[in-house]
Design an enzyme around this catalytic site. Sequence first.
Site, mmCIF file in Angstrom:
data_model
loop_
_atom_site.group_PDB
_atom_site.id
_atom_site.type_symbol
_atom_site.label_atom_id
_atom_site.label_comp_id
_atom_site.label_asym_id
_atom_site.label_seq_id
_atom_site.Cartn_x
_atom_site.Cartn_y
_atom_site.Cartn_z
ATOM 1 N N ASN A 90 -32.588 -49.014 -18.521
ATOM 2 C CA ASN A 90 -33.767 -48.271 -18.948
ATOM 3 C C ASN A 90 -33.801 -48.153 -20.478
ATOM 4 O OD1 ASN A 90 -36.089 -46.577 -18.769
ATOM 5 N ND2 ASN A 90 -35.335 -45.787 -16.807
ATOM 6 N N HIS A 120 -12.759 -47.538 -35.250
ATOM 7 C CA HIS A 120 -12.267 -47.573 -36.624
ATOM 8 C C HIS A 120 -10.972 -46.787 -36.700
ATOM 9 C CE1 HIS A 120 -16.100 -49.245 -38.045
ATOM 10 N NE2 HIS A 120 -16.657 -48.427 -37.168
ATOM 11 N N ALA A 147 -28.018 -40.910 -17.254
ATOM 12 C CA ALA A 147 -28.630 -40.773 -18.579
ATOM 13 C C ALA A 147 -27.633 -40.224 -19.600
ATOM 14 C CB ALA A 147 -29.845 -39.853 -18.493
ATOM 15 N N ALA A 165 -24.529 -38.112 -15.586
ATOM 16 C CA ALA A 165 -25.269 -38.030 -16.847
ATOM 17 C C ALA A 165 -24.486 -37.242 -17.893
ATOM 18 C CB ALA A 165 -26.627 -37.382 -16.618
ATOM 19 N N THR A 170 -13.656 -42.275 -21.619
ATOM 20 C CA THR A 170 -12.630 -42.658 -22.577
ATOM 21 C C THR A 170 -11.475 -43.419 -21.937
ATOM 22 O OG1 THR A 170 -11.527 -40.526 -22.309
ATOM 23 C CG2 THR A 170 -13.157 -40.701 -24.079
ATOM 24 N N ARG A 188 -14.919 -37.013 -7.156
ATOM 25 C CA ARG A 188 -14.669 -37.241 -5.732
ATOM 26 C C ARG A 188 -14.867 -38.711 -5.402
ATOM 27 N NH1 ARG A 188 -19.350 -38.067 -2.818
ATOM 28 N NH2 ARG A 188 -21.329 -37.344 -3.723
#
Length: 212
Positions: A90, A120, A147, A165, A170, A188
């Site tokens: 989207n 960096h 989103a 969303a 990480t 879950r």
Amino acid sequence: MSNNVDPKLWEMIWSGELYYCNDEDLLKYQAECLEKQYDFNATRPCEHEKRKALLKEMFAEIGEGCYIEPPLRANWGGKHTHLGNNVYANFNLVLVDDAHIYIGDNTLIAPNVVISTAGHPILPELREQGYQFNAEIHIGKNCWLGAGVKVMPGVTIGDNTVIGAGSVVTHDIPANVVAVGVPCKVMREISDKDREFYFRDKKVNKELLEDL
């Protein structure tokens, strides 16, 4: 396009090692890739065939039935991004595709998602000199990124997984789970309950599951 970048530099770019990211030939080649992206973002809503043709030129690989809603922002205009079949993205997808990004078949990407392979060094003196590193990202088949999701360098997300969303991914996330949060963690597993309810108390029509 004129790729005059030293092959040894490409090796460093994709190795995860620190490299100087402001190389003149590198920036020139990158600018040429971004010209294609500009053309794609300037297309009109009815210009479906033009968009498809541009995406095939822009991306490293793009399967059948893929659709990306402009605007797209990619460091290399998709040059290092590999899409399977029927990938949907989207508005406002951001691909920091300095290293390779792999996205599997039938994956859905909601608005304002960032997938970033670049990082960096923490040490200020190295950042000041223009050093960077990259780590490729793998997103499996039939995933859904909600989103505003942000996927960080080096992450792998397994098949069928849903990322909620606003999550910041990480670390690796396994297949067949729902994961959410900052940082993103498994909430879950996807289970038989998901065959019964698709949203809160909304029940799945059993006819939709007959052939599955």
